[in-house]
Write a protein that holds these residues in place. Structure first.
Motif, PDB file in Angstrom:
ATOM      1  N   LEU A   1     125.603 133.084   6.151  1.00 33.56           N
ATOM      2  CA  LEU A   1     127.066 133.083   6.047  1.00 33.56           C
ATOM      3  C   LEU A   1     127.607 131.679   5.797  1.00 33.56           C
ATOM      4  O   LEU A   1     128.496 131.488   4.965  1.00 33.56           O
ATOM      5  N   THR A   2     127.064 130.679   6.486  1.00 35.21           N
ATOM      6  CA  THR A   2     127.564 129.317   6.336  1.00 35.21           C
ATOM      7  C   THR A   2     127.423 128.833   4.898  1.00 35.21           C
ATOM      8  O   THR A   2     128.363 128.283   4.323  1.00 35.21           O
TER       9      THR A   2
ATOM     10  N   SER B   1     129.795 130.803   2.710  1.00 33.67           N
ATOM     11  CA  SER B   1     131.170 130.369   2.939  1.00 33.67           C
ATOM     12  C   SER B   1     131.468 129.063   2.224  1.00 33.67           C
ATOM     13  O   SER B   1     132.548 128.891   1.647  1.00 33.67           O
TER      14      SER B   1
ATOM     15  N   GLU C   1     130.043 141.253   7.614  1.00 26.11           N
ATOM     16  CA  GLU C   1     130.498 139.955   8.123  1.00 26.11           C
ATOM     17  C   GLU C   1     132.024 139.900   8.217  1.00 26.11           C
ATOM     18  O   GLU C   1     132.573 139.405   9.206  1.00 26.11           O
ATOM     19  N   GLN C   2     132.702 140.407   7.199  1.00 23.04           N
ATOM     20  CA  GLN C   2     134.171 140.425   7.225  1.00 23.04           C
ATOM     21  C   GLN C   2     134.675 141.265   8.394  1.00 23.04           C
ATOM     22  O   GLN C   2     135.609 140.865   9.094  1.00 23.04           O
ATOM     23  N   SER C   3     134.079 142.427   8.588  1.00 21.53           N
ATOM     24  CA  SER C   3     134.506 143.321   9.664  1.00 21.53           C
ATOM     25  C   SER C   3     134.276 142.685  11.021  1.00 21.53           C
ATOM     26  O   SER C   3     135.155 142.727  11.897  1.00 21.53           O
ATOM     27  N   GLU C   4     133.106 142.092  11.218  1.00 19.97           N
ATOM     28  CA  GLU C   4     132.810 141.453  12.505  1.00 19.97           C
ATOM     29  C   GLU C   4     133.790 140.331  12.797  1.00 19.97           C
ATOM     30  O   GLU C   4     134.301 140.218  13.912  1.00 19.97           O
ATOM     31  N   ALA C   5     134.078 139.517  11.797  1.00 22.22           N
ATOM     32  CA  ALA C   5     135.030 138.413  11.986  1.00 22.22           C
ATOM     33  C   ALA C   5     136.429 138.940  12.294  1.00 22.22           C
ATOM     34  O   ALA C   5     137.111 138.434  13.182  1.00 22.22           O
ATOM     35  N   ALA C   6     136.849 139.968  11.576  1.00 24.00           N
ATOM     36  CA  ALA C   6     138.189 140.529  11.794  1.00 24.00           C
ATOM     37  C   ALA C   6     138.310 141.151  13.183  1.00 24.00           C
ATOM     38  O   ALA C   6     139.321 140.950  13.868  1.00 24.00           O
TER      39      ALA C   6
ATOM     40  N   THR D   1     136.580 140.432  15.848  1.00 22.01           N
ATOM     41  CA  THR D   1     136.536 139.366  16.851  1.00 22.01           C
ATOM     42  C   THR D   1     137.918 138.741  16.989  1.00 22.01           C
ATOM     43  O   THR D   1     138.411 138.526  18.095  1.00 22.01           O
ATOM     44  N   GLU D   2     138.541 138.470  15.856  1.00 19.31           N
ATOM     45  CA  GLU D   2     139.879 137.882  15.857  1.00 19.31           C
ATOM     46  C   GLU D   2     140.915 138.871  16.402  1.00 19.31           C
ATOM     47  O   GLU D   2     141.861 138.479  17.079  1.00 19.31           O
TER      48      GLU D   2
END
Length: 128
Positions: A3-4, A7, A34-39, A41-42
């Motif tokens: 991801l890093t 990104s 990855e998008q879903s996990e980040a969203a 979490t936020e």
């Protein structure tokens, strides 16, 4: 690809107004995850803040209006993508999915507008 690294590559591309395209479904599936996990979490942080902050109907209105504005801008951008897909005779399934997204996006903006209006009406009817 980690991801890093992805990104950083995406950030560099965006700086020049470019967007990356992914040619295989595995990479797209990974990116969507990855998008879903980040969203999500936020979202947990947003839920806690909203619970403390949104004490009445009028308090939710600014967030609803901000969200509507962002979604409307994105939907209008997607209308351009759809127009391009149609003009280039892309596969009908791609065009159909884009049509569905654009239609649904407009429906969401209508619902959010109604929520913003209703928040004002609730505030008015409560005598404030």
């Amino acid at each position: 690809m980690p991801l890093t690294r992805r990104s950083l590559m995406d950030a560099a591309a965006a700086r020049f107004g470019w967007r990356r395209a992914y040619g295989d479904t595995t990479t797209v599936d990974e990116l969507l995850t990855e998008q879903s996990e980040a969203a999500y979490t936020e979202a947990a942080d947003h839920a806690a803040l909203a619970t403390a902050k949104n004490t009445d109907a009028l308090a939710v209105q600014p967030g609803v209006l901000d969200t509507r504005g962002r979604i409307l801008a994105d939907v209008l951008s997607l209308e351009g993508v759809l127009a391009g897909a149609r003009s280039r005779s892309l596969p009908s399934e791609v065009v159909k999915r884009l049509e569905d997204v654009v239609d649904h996006g407009h429906e969401v903006t209508v619902l959010l507008a109604a929520a913003a209006v209703r928040a004002a009406a609730a505030h008015t009817s409560s005598g404030n």
